[in-house]
Design an enzyme around this catalytic site. Structure first.
Site, PDB file in Angstrom:
ATOM      1  N   TYR A 102      -4.993   3.894   5.541  1.00 42.11           N
ATOM      2  CA  TYR A 102      -5.501   3.137   6.759  1.00 42.11           C
ATOM      3  C   TYR A 102      -6.881   3.941   7.323  1.00 42.11           C
ATOM      4  CZ  TYR A 102      -0.967   0.774   7.149  1.00 42.11           C
ATOM      5  OH  TYR A 102       0.339   0.173   6.974  1.00 42.11           O
ATOM      6  N   LYS A 150       0.688  -1.172   0.102  1.00 40.79           N
ATOM      7  CA  LYS A 150      -0.052   0.061   0.014  1.00 40.79           C
ATOM      8  C   LYS A 150       1.013   1.167  -0.150  1.00 40.79           C
ATOM      9  CE  LYS A 150       0.359   2.036   3.385  1.00 40.79           C
ATOM     10  NZ  LYS A 150       1.811   2.675   4.032  1.00 40.79           N
TER      11      LYS A 150
END
Ligand code: NAD
Length: 365
Positions: A208, A122
């Protein structure tokens, strides 16, 4: 080799590198920086369905160190130039791209073309267009794709998802999620260089918060508006320091996120009609800690999140279990990241989002 044949009645995975006949899949880590060294390689040591089979590094001095430490044979060691010849190596089933964000698309696409299943760290890429290119390359080669969202395999996250879907406290009204830390290190690090990172706190930690806002509600947002805050422009020359954003969800739920490279924050709060649940800390490597409005502590035995994440992807390949983090989830988050930057550029304007169910994983799928 991947994509060569779809044998009648057999799933596509059967045509890929013989992975389905193996008990344990070989993973090659690409990029041996901090995350590979301290989280992924250790996490693989006692995994059941996958193991550290190879490495790809641009730093020749690391080769012997890793070979000795993990018993990796020389033929499973690659550099960035000869990486494509990994196609001929049957002991590598999965390539895990753990490089600066600007290199994710290139190496993920090369891995897919080499017939390897792909895990991309990510944030998935620098843009939605790059996410599409990765997804297309994996589809064309008939390989599986995942993104390194370790929290999606975590039991605390799964408890949040359960409370959201089973509704013991009624429906969700509001969700708030924070993810940040204070960056004081080398100002020339790649995370603070837009050409390598694609953005600052939002690209690094904000994903997140986007993730936990979405699993904290159970739907994708329908709009977003955002604001940026800067207090140390001499340090954050090129990238965003702190961002807040507000999301609207289809049933009227309100979402809030805060992400920062200038404040420590690590929390998820979900407010239901008849109660609440909080994880704090929420996004770190664990132990995670959780509690509810009834005074109940949420507690699970701690284990390596990275191990569980890679096991989940290996099981998806070996046994056809759901892909907990499909590429579309990484792409969806990049659509939201681009909308946040657009909103900031337009003075906090509300940006409508048309995501449908993009990236949502249904339990029974
Ligand atoms: P790092 O800086 O510690 O390591 C980066 C690696 O890339 C090093 O091995 C470095 O040699 C190599 N590299 C190749 N070209 C480079 C270049 N031009 N500039 C800098 N380094 C270069 O970074 P990291 O913390 O290991 O992060 C790597 C990736 O993993 C990032 O995409 C990051 O977002 C992701 N990450 C994910 C998590 C997670 O919890 N899922 C945690 C940390 C990092």
């Amino acid at each position: 080799m991947a994509g060569t044949a779809l044998l009648s009645g057999m799933p596509l995975v059967s045509a890929i590198g013989g992975a389905q006949n193996k008990k344990k899949l070989g993973i090659a880590l690409v990029g041996l920086g901090s995350y590979s060294t301290y989280q992924l390689a250790p996490g693989l040591q006692d995994a059941e369905h996958c193991y550290l089979a190879g490495i790809v590094t641009g730093t020749p001095e690391k080769e012997n160190v890793w070979m000795d430490k993990y018993g990796i044979p020389k033929e499973n060691v690659y550099n960035y130039e000869n990486f494509d010849s990994i196609a001929k190596n049957d002991s590598i089933d999965i390539v895990y791209v753990v490089l600066p964000n600007s290199m994710h698309a290139d190496f993920s696409i090369r891995a897919a073309r080499a017939g390897k299943h792909v895990i991309c760290e990510k944030p998935m890429a620098m843009s939605v267009a790059e996410c599409d290119a990765i997804i297309d390359a994996c589809k064309k080669s008939g390989v599986k794709l995942s993104v390194g969202y370790r929290m999606q395999s975590d039991p605390y996250t799964n408890e949040i998802k359960r409370l959201v879907s089973e509704r013991p406290y009624g429906k969700v009204m509001y969700v708030s999620s924070d993810a940040g830390y204070i960056s004081r290190g080398n100002p020339d690090q790649w995370r603070l260089d837009r050409t390598l990172s694609g953005g600052g706190a939002l690209m690094n930690m904000g994903v997140y918060s986007i993730q936990s806002n979405i699993y904290g509600v159970g739907h994708n947002p329908i709009s977003i508006s955002a604001q940026e805050f800067s207090t140390r422009p001499e340090y954050f020359k090129d990238t965003d320091e702190s961002i807040t954003a507000q999301m609207e969800f289809p049933n009227g739920e309100v979402g809030h996120l805060f992400t920062s490279h200038n404040a420590n924050a690590n929390r998820l709060f979900v407010s239901f009609e008849k109660g609440w649940v909080e994880l704090n800390p929420c996004h770190s490597y664990g132990p995670i800690s959780g509690r509810t409005s009834e005074g109940t502590e949420i507690e699970y035995p701690h284990q390596s999140q990275q191990k569980v994440q890679m096991e989940d992807f290996a099981k998806h390949i070996l046994f056809g279990t759901p892909n907990v983090v499909p590429g579309e989830m990484g792409k969806r988050d990049m659509v939201i990241v681009e909308a946040i930057y657009k909103s900031i550029a337009e003075g906090g304007k509300r940006i409508p989002l048309d995501l449908g169910d993009m990236g949502l994983v249904k339990k029974d799928k």
